[in-house]
Design an enzyme around this catalytic site. Sequence first.
Site, PDB file in Angstrom:
ATOM      1  N   ARG A  45       0.806  -1.207   0.000  1.00  0.00           N
ATOM      2  CA  ARG A  45       0.000   0.000   0.000  1.00  0.00           C
ATOM      3  C   ARG A  45       0.853   1.278   0.000  1.00  0.00           C
ATOM      4  O   ARG A  45       0.501   2.263  -0.641  1.00  0.00           O
ATOM      5  CB  ARG A  45      -0.885  -0.027   1.252  1.00  0.00           C
ATOM      6  N   ASP A  87      -3.652  -0.567  -3.361  1.00  0.00           N
ATOM      7  CA  ASP A  87      -4.484  -1.303  -2.423  1.00  0.00           C
ATOM      8  C   ASP A  87      -4.822  -2.636  -3.102  1.00  0.00           C
ATOM      9  O   ASP A  87      -5.425  -2.648  -4.189  1.00  0.00           O
ATOM     10  CB  ASP A  87      -5.738  -0.460  -2.174  1.00  0.00           C
ATOM     11  N   LYS A 141       1.106 -19.135   6.903  1.00  0.00           N
ATOM     12  CA  LYS A 141       0.290 -19.470   8.060  1.00  0.00           C
ATOM     13  C   LYS A 141       0.072 -18.202   8.882  1.00  0.00           C
ATOM     14  O   LYS A 141       0.895 -17.299   8.761  1.00  0.00           O
ATOM     15  CB  LYS A 141       0.964 -20.555   8.909  1.00  0.00           C
ATOM     16  N   ASP A 170       4.592 -23.162   6.037  1.00  0.00           N
ATOM     17  CA  ASP A 170       4.867 -23.198   7.471  1.00  0.00           C
ATOM     18  C   ASP A 170       6.392 -23.153   7.523  1.00  0.00           C
ATOM     19  O   ASP A 170       7.064 -24.126   7.156  1.00  0.00           O
ATOM     20  CB  ASP A 170       4.348 -24.505   8.085  1.00  0.00           C
ATOM     21  N   HIS A 171       6.961 -22.030   7.930  1.00  0.00           N
ATOM     22  CA  HIS A 171       8.401 -21.859   7.702  1.00  0.00           C
ATOM     23  C   HIS A 171       9.245 -22.877   8.473  1.00  0.00           C
ATOM     24  O   HIS A 171      10.395 -23.110   8.142  1.00  0.00           O
ATOM     25  CB  HIS A 171       8.848 -20.423   7.980  1.00  0.00           C
ATOM     26  N   LYS A 175      13.271 -25.318   7.683  1.00  0.00           N
ATOM     27  CA  LYS A 175      14.485 -25.366   8.510  1.00  0.00           C
ATOM     28  C   LYS A 175      15.206 -26.684   8.235  1.00  0.00           C
ATOM     29  O   LYS A 175      14.581 -27.740   8.235  1.00  0.00           O
ATOM     30  CB  LYS A 175      14.122 -25.269   9.997  1.00  0.00           C
ATOM     31  N   GLU A 209      10.527 -19.134  23.478  1.00  0.00           N
ATOM     32  CA  GLU A 209      11.065 -17.889  22.916  1.00  0.00           C
ATOM     33  C   GLU A 209      11.316 -16.886  24.034  1.00  0.00           C
ATOM     34  O   GLU A 209      10.560 -16.842  25.010  1.00  0.00           O
ATOM     35  CB  GLU A 209      10.056 -17.277  21.947  1.00  0.00           C
ATOM     36  N   ASP A 228      -1.167 -19.545  16.984  1.00  0.00           N
ATOM     37  CA  ASP A 228       0.012 -18.983  16.318  1.00  0.00           C
ATOM     38  C   ASP A 228       1.125 -20.021  16.162  1.00  0.00           C
ATOM     39  O   ASP A 228       1.857 -20.002  15.173  1.00  0.00           O
ATOM     40  CB  ASP A 228       0.515 -17.779  17.134  1.00  0.00           C
ATOM     41  N   HIS A 233       3.410 -24.949  13.636  1.00  0.00           N
ATOM     42  CA  HIS A 233       4.794 -25.410  13.811  1.00  0.00           C
ATOM     43  C   HIS A 233       4.884 -26.653  14.705  1.00  0.00           C
ATOM     44  O   HIS A 233       5.563 -27.618  14.385  1.00  0.00           O
ATOM     45  CB  HIS A 233       5.659 -24.309  14.441  1.00  0.00           C
ATOM     46  N   LYS A 332       6.099 -17.217  25.005  1.00  0.00           N
ATOM     47  CA  LYS A 332       6.917 -16.017  24.774  1.00  0.00           C
ATOM     48  C   LYS A 332       7.451 -15.562  26.123  1.00  0.00           C
ATOM     49  O   LYS A 332       6.832 -15.828  27.165  1.00  0.00           O
ATOM     50  CB  LYS A 332       6.059 -14.899  24.193  1.00  0.00           C
TER      51      LYS A 332
HETATM   52  C1  BG6 Z   1       5.916 -17.418  13.690  1.00  0.00           C
HETATM   53  C2  BG6 Z   1       5.049 -16.932  14.806  1.00  0.00           C
HETATM   54  O1  BG6 Z   1       5.200 -18.263  12.828  1.00  0.00           O
HETATM   55  O2  BG6 Z   1       7.010 -18.151  14.248  1.00  0.00           O
HETATM   56  C3  BG6 Z   1       5.840 -16.076  15.783  1.00  0.00           C
HETATM   57  O3  BG6 Z   1       3.978 -16.164  14.252  1.00  0.00           O
HETATM   58  C4  BG6 Z   1       7.056 -16.829  16.275  1.00  0.00           C
HETATM   59  O4  BG6 Z   1       5.024 -15.687  16.888  1.00  0.00           O
HETATM   60  C5  BG6 Z   1       7.854 -17.391  15.105  1.00  0.00           C
HETATM   61  O5  BG6 Z   1       7.857 -15.911  17.010  1.00  0.00           O
HETATM   62  C6  BG6 Z   1       8.955 -18.300  15.590  1.00  0.00           C
HETATM   63  O6  BG6 Z   1       9.747 -18.670  14.499  1.00  0.00           O
HETATM   64  P1  BG6 Z   1      11.261 -19.079  14.696  1.00  0.00           P
HETATM   65  O7  BG6 Z   1      11.709 -19.488  13.343  1.00  0.00           O
HETATM   66  O8  BG6 Z   1      11.953 -17.839  15.212  1.00  0.00           O
HETATM   67  O9  BG6 Z   1      11.262 -20.183  15.702  1.00  0.00           O
END
Ligand code: BG6
Length: 479
Positions: A45, A87, A141, A170-171, A175, A209, A228, A233, A332
């Site tokens: 935007r 937009d 996600k 889903d990152h 890894k 975390e 989340d 994950h 967290k």
């Molecule tokens: C994200 C969450 O998908 O993953 C965050 O939305 C979280 O809240 C993060 O901090 C953690 O990812 P990583 O790779 O740092 O473990």
Amino acid sequence: MADKQALVIFGATGDLALKMITPSLYFLDMEHHLPDDLIIVGVARSVMDDAAFAAKVRDSVARHAGADFNEEVWSRFAGRLSYCAGDVTDDAPYRKLAERLKDCAIPLCYLSTSPDFFGPIARHLKTSGLVHAETRIAVEKPIGHDLQSSRDIEAALEESFPTDRILRVDHYLGKDTVQNLIALRFANTLFEPLWNKDSIEHVQISVAETVGVERRWSYYDSYGALRDIVQNHMLQLLCLIAMEPPPDLEAESVHAEKVKVLRSLRPIGAAEVERETVRGQYRKGYTESGAVPGYTEETGGGVSDTETFVALRAHIDNWRWAGVPFFLRTGKRLPQRATQIVVQFKPVPHSIFHRTMNVPNRLLIRLQPQEEIALQIMNKTPELEAVRLAPVTLDLNLIDAFRTTRRRIAYERLIFDALKGSAFLFVRRDEVETAWSWIDRIAAGWKERDMRPLPYTAGTWGPSSSFALTERQGYSWVE
Ligand code: BG6
């Protein structure tokens, strides 16, 4: 015939795009993994020109790359970048894109936006004629907030893209250490005969975390730790640990095994939530970075019943895992950053070492911050007089083993695969939905029982009832 290829990033000036996606693309370029003719168009935007966008990307890439930043690579990479302001729910940016990309094939559109925009963006991409049969759309996600909203999003996406062209990111799956779980389990004969209820006492999966929610408050507050992190994950890690050996490494074979695990998760509903789950929310306290505010005092925060900590005990009701508890814990503002899986084996059936403690074997798979696999075994101490035992750790430090010079960002692998069209590292729709139906029951149970998050001080391991969860069975969390 297209002259070039274009990767379009929606939400290109957001946190995720700047911190992860553009640096990942830079590193892929550095290692010559991007097609020579690929251009990268950012859409967002904010009004700015190509040069201002490139400057933003450069800042973020330079911060990420540190000593790996290279002017020559940057100038090649910067030559690929351009920007289109607008937009994403209007026609205008798509008309501009269509004009600008008329000679390009678009292998990938990456949606780094709120899920609310997934449907509208997909529709506009289709109606503006920007996409072709090969175009894939990657979405981050969380896909929705619960089962119903995730189905709505999928339905909106599928109006414009066939399901096999939708890449659900889903990152964690990008890894290296997470992919290594598959190698560890299925490329070694050592573990498989022991990988079941007969030898394993329990499993722990932790995503701890030290960071708080900070500037992400408004997003986070409507999700919380369960949606989340646990829904995606953690359940993905659980699937990789618990699934049956797939017949091969084809995406469909692996997805099918993961879905079976998710379908075997014993439901946790209103009758069980108080016994099987713990919710927490951090209050102000101290972490390694000094004094930190409580969750409700974060910038933009306010009164809230959202959890920043979840611990739970899950069971997988199938032959392999009957009776084996899986303890999951995430939070967290915990004392240390640690993503790890602990597989705790059963004690020996009969100990002949009467006068000395016999600690059961334990496999520790640490994914973050260091990558590490360690097997704890019992060993004799060197004294003469008696046979005494002590636990020792067989360490396989992955970074040393492969002399890795740089730890890749998970997104490098994901984008690399997305550009190639491989679905292996992405999540199939039924995985997302089966995970949501398990999670929805827990969330509904919390609501029905009015189970609000218990306070914990920032810099501690969460509410004390989380310790009770494991101690009730005679176990304790491995930190
Ligand atoms: C994200 C969450 O998908 O993953 C965050 O939305 C979280 O809240 C993060 O901090 C953690 O990812 P990583 O790779 O740092 O473990």
